[in-house]
Design a protein around this motif. Structure first.
Motif, PDB file in Angstrom:
ATOM      1  N   ASP A   1     -16.260  34.421  22.772  1.00  0.00           N
ATOM      2  CA  ASP A   1     -17.456  35.194  22.426  1.00  0.00           C
ATOM      3  C   ASP A   1     -17.352  35.851  21.053  1.00  0.00           C
ATOM      4  N   SER A   2     -16.264  35.634  20.354  1.00  0.00           N
ATOM      5  CA  SER A   2     -16.048  36.333  19.086  1.00  0.00           C
ATOM      6  C   SER A   2     -16.725  35.624  17.915  1.00  0.00           C
ATOM      7  N   GLN A   3     -16.975  36.363  16.876  1.00  0.00           N
ATOM      8  CA  GLN A   3     -17.540  35.819  15.641  1.00  0.00           C
ATOM      9  C   GLN A   3     -16.571  34.813  15.017  1.00  0.00           C
ATOM     10  N   LEU A   4     -15.282  35.096  15.084  1.00  0.00           N
ATOM     11  CA  LEU A   4     -14.284  34.178  14.549  1.00  0.00           C
ATOM     12  C   LEU A   4     -14.404  32.807  15.213  1.00  0.00           C
ATOM     13  N   TRP A   5     -14.547  32.783  16.530  1.00  0.00           N
ATOM     14  CA  TRP A   5     -14.670  31.506  17.241  1.00  0.00           C
ATOM     15  C   TRP A   5     -15.958  30.787  16.836  1.00  0.00           C
ATOM     16  N   ARG A   6     -17.059  31.525  16.739  1.00  0.00           N
ATOM     17  CA  ARG A   6     -18.332  30.895  16.358  1.00  0.00           C
ATOM     18  C   ARG A   6     -18.235  30.286  14.963  1.00  0.00           C
ATOM     19  N   GLU A   7     -17.607  31.000  14.030  1.00  0.00           N
ATOM     20  CA  GLU A   7     -17.452  30.467  12.672  1.00  0.00           C
ATOM     21  C   GLU A   7     -16.516  29.262  12.659  1.00  0.00           C
ATOM     22  N   THR A   8     -15.440  29.323  13.436  1.00  0.00           N
ATOM     23  CA  THR A   8     -14.500  28.201  13.506  1.00  0.00           C
ATOM     24  C   THR A   8     -15.181  26.965  14.086  1.00  0.00           C
ATOM     25  N   ALA A   9     -15.998  27.153  15.094  1.00  0.00           N
ATOM     26  CA  ALA A   9     -16.702  26.027  15.711  1.00  0.00           C
ATOM     27  C   ALA A   9     -17.675  25.369  14.736  1.00  0.00           C
ATOM     28  N   GLN A  10     -18.126  26.098  13.736  1.00  0.00           N
ATOM     29  CA  GLN A  10     -19.066  25.559  12.751  1.00  0.00           C
ATOM     30  C   GLN A  10     -18.369  24.794  11.625  1.00  0.00           C
ATOM     31  N   LEU A  11     -17.051  24.865  11.532  1.00  0.00           N
ATOM     32  CA  LEU A  11     -16.333  24.241  10.417  1.00  0.00           C
ATOM     33  C   LEU A  11     -16.621  22.748  10.240  1.00  0.00           C
ATOM     34  N   PRO A  12     -16.646  21.941  11.301  1.00  0.00           N
ATOM     35  CA  PRO A  12     -16.949  20.514  11.075  1.00  0.00           C
ATOM     36  C   PRO A  12     -18.290  20.299  10.382  1.00  0.00           C
ATOM     37  N   ALA A  13     -19.298  21.066  10.745  1.00  0.00           N
ATOM     38  CA  ALA A  13     -20.609  20.927  10.103  1.00  0.00           C
ATOM     39  C   ALA A  13     -20.551  21.369   8.643  1.00  0.00           C
ATOM     40  N   VAL A  14     -19.786  22.420   8.372  1.00  0.00           N
ATOM     41  CA  VAL A  14     -19.633  22.891   6.989  1.00  0.00           C
ATOM     42  C   VAL A  14     -18.946  21.820   6.148  1.00  0.00           C
ATOM     43  N   VAL A  15     -17.878  21.242   6.674  1.00  0.00           N
ATOM     44  CA  VAL A  15     -17.164  20.186   5.951  1.00  0.00           C
ATOM     45  C   VAL A  15     -18.082  18.999   5.709  1.00  0.00           C
ATOM     46  N   ASP A  16     -18.873  18.616   6.697  1.00  0.00           N
ATOM     47  CA  ASP A  16     -19.823  17.511   6.525  1.00  0.00           C
ATOM     48  C   ASP A  16     -20.804  17.800   5.395  1.00  0.00           C
ATOM     49  N   ARG A  17     -21.305  19.047   5.321  1.00  0.00           N
ATOM     50  CA  ARG A  17     -22.249  19.401   4.251  1.00  0.00           C
ATOM     51  C   ARG A  17     -21.574  19.366   2.885  1.00  0.00           C
ATOM     52  N   VAL A  18     -20.323  19.802   2.805  1.00  0.00           N
ATOM     53  CA  VAL A  18     -19.597  19.765   1.528  1.00  0.00           C
ATOM     54  C   VAL A  18     -19.395  18.320   1.088  1.00  0.00           C
ATOM     55  N   VAL A  19     -18.963  17.472   1.999  1.00  0.00           N
ATOM     56  CA  VAL A  19     -18.764  16.054   1.673  1.00  0.00           C
ATOM     57  C   VAL A  19     -20.073  15.427   1.219  1.00  0.00           C
ATOM     58  N   ALA A  20     -21.156  15.705   1.921  1.00  0.00           N
ATOM     59  CA  ALA A  20     -22.460  15.160   1.547  1.00  0.00           C
ATOM     60  C   ALA A  20     -22.883  15.670   0.174  1.00  0.00           C
ATOM     61  N   GLY A  21     -22.583  16.926  -0.115  1.00  0.00           N
ATOM     62  CA  GLY A  21     -22.933  17.493  -1.415  1.00  0.00           C
ATOM     63  C   GLY A  21     -22.215  16.806  -2.559  1.00  0.00           C
ATOM     64  N   PHE A  22     -20.968  16.444  -2.344  1.00  0.00           N
ATOM     65  CA  PHE A  22     -20.221  15.745  -3.393  1.00  0.00           C
ATOM     66  C   PHE A  22     -20.606  14.274  -3.474  1.00  0.00           C
ATOM     67  N   ALA A  23     -21.032  13.690  -2.366  1.00  0.00           N
ATOM     68  CA  ALA A  23     -21.454  12.280  -2.363  1.00  0.00           C
ATOM     69  C   ALA A  23     -22.766  12.114  -3.116  1.00  0.00           C
ATOM     70  N   ALA A  24     -23.664  13.066  -2.984  1.00  0.00           N
ATOM     71  CA  ALA A  24     -24.954  13.037  -3.679  1.00  0.00           C
ATOM     72  C   ALA A  24     -25.207  14.424  -4.261  1.00  0.00           C
ATOM     73  N   PRO A  25     -24.477  14.779  -5.348  1.00  0.00           N
ATOM     74  CA  PRO A  25     -24.560  16.135  -5.868  1.00  0.00           C
ATOM     75  C   PRO A  25     -25.915  16.443  -6.502  1.00  0.00           C
ATOM     76  N   SER A  26     -26.295  17.699  -6.397  1.00  0.00           N
ATOM     77  CA  SER A  26     -27.483  18.170  -7.099  1.00  0.00           C
ATOM     78  C   SER A  26     -27.181  18.126  -8.594  1.00  0.00           C
ATOM     79  N   ALA A  27     -28.200  18.273  -9.404  1.00  0.00           N
ATOM     80  CA  ALA A  27     -28.010  18.265 -10.857  1.00  0.00           C
ATOM     81  C   ALA A  27     -27.070  19.394 -11.280  1.00  0.00           C
ATOM     82  N   GLU A  28     -27.206  20.556 -10.653  1.00  0.00           N
ATOM     83  CA  GLU A  28     -26.351  21.698 -10.991  1.00  0.00           C
ATOM     84  C   GLU A  28     -24.888  21.417 -10.648  1.00  0.00           C
ATOM     85  N   LEU A  29     -24.641  20.872  -9.461  1.00  0.00           N
ATOM     86  CA  LEU A  29     -23.276  20.537  -9.063  1.00  0.00           C
ATOM     87  C   LEU A  29     -22.722  19.423  -9.942  1.00  0.00           C
ATOM     88  N   ALA A  30     -23.537  18.454 -10.286  1.00  0.00           N
ATOM     89  CA  ALA A  30     -23.080  17.360 -11.151  1.00  0.00           C
ATOM     90  C   ALA A  30     -22.641  17.903 -12.516  1.00  0.00           C
TER      91      ALA A  30
END
Length: 107
Positions: free
Chosen positions: A7-36
């Motif tokens: 029930d802790s915030q730490l657990w909720r944030e940890t459970a979200q890590l795979p989705a965060v990593v997926d978004r980071v990978v997607a961002g580098f695969a097709a970077p925005s103009a600013e990131l590029a």
């Protein structure tokens, strides 16, 4: 104890890590103009100066340590307060990389 952890915030944030990593990978695969633009600046750096405060500084230390194992630009980790005070010797080819866990780095 287990229910408290689940029930802790730490657990909720940890459970979200795979989705965060997926978004980071997607961002580098097709970077925005600013990131590029940022990636291009980092690729052309002679030295990447990583800065941040508190826990964010550990990311800079990890990058500096890892850079010694790779063939690429030097990486220097410098506390934000030193840079803000003007006490850092910048060199030609330096590119700053600011790390902020909160997004509120004021230095």
């Amino acid at each position: 104890m287990v229910n408290g952890l689940l029930d802790s915030q730490l657990w909720r944030e940890t459970a979200q890590l795979p989705a965060v990593v997926d978004r980071v990978v997607a961002g580098f695969a097709a970077p925005s103009a600013e990131l590029a633009r940022a990636l291009d600046a980092l690729r052309g750096a002679r030295r990447i100066v990583v800065t941040g405060n508190g826990a964010a500084a550990y990311a800079g230390l990890a990058m500096e340590s890892a850079s010694r194992l790779l063939d690429g630009p030097l990486v220097a980790c410098v506390p934000a307060g030193i840079i803000a005070a003007g006490d850092f010797a910048w060199r030609d080819g330096d590119v700053p990389l600011v790390v902020s866990a909160s997004g509120e780095l004021r230095d």
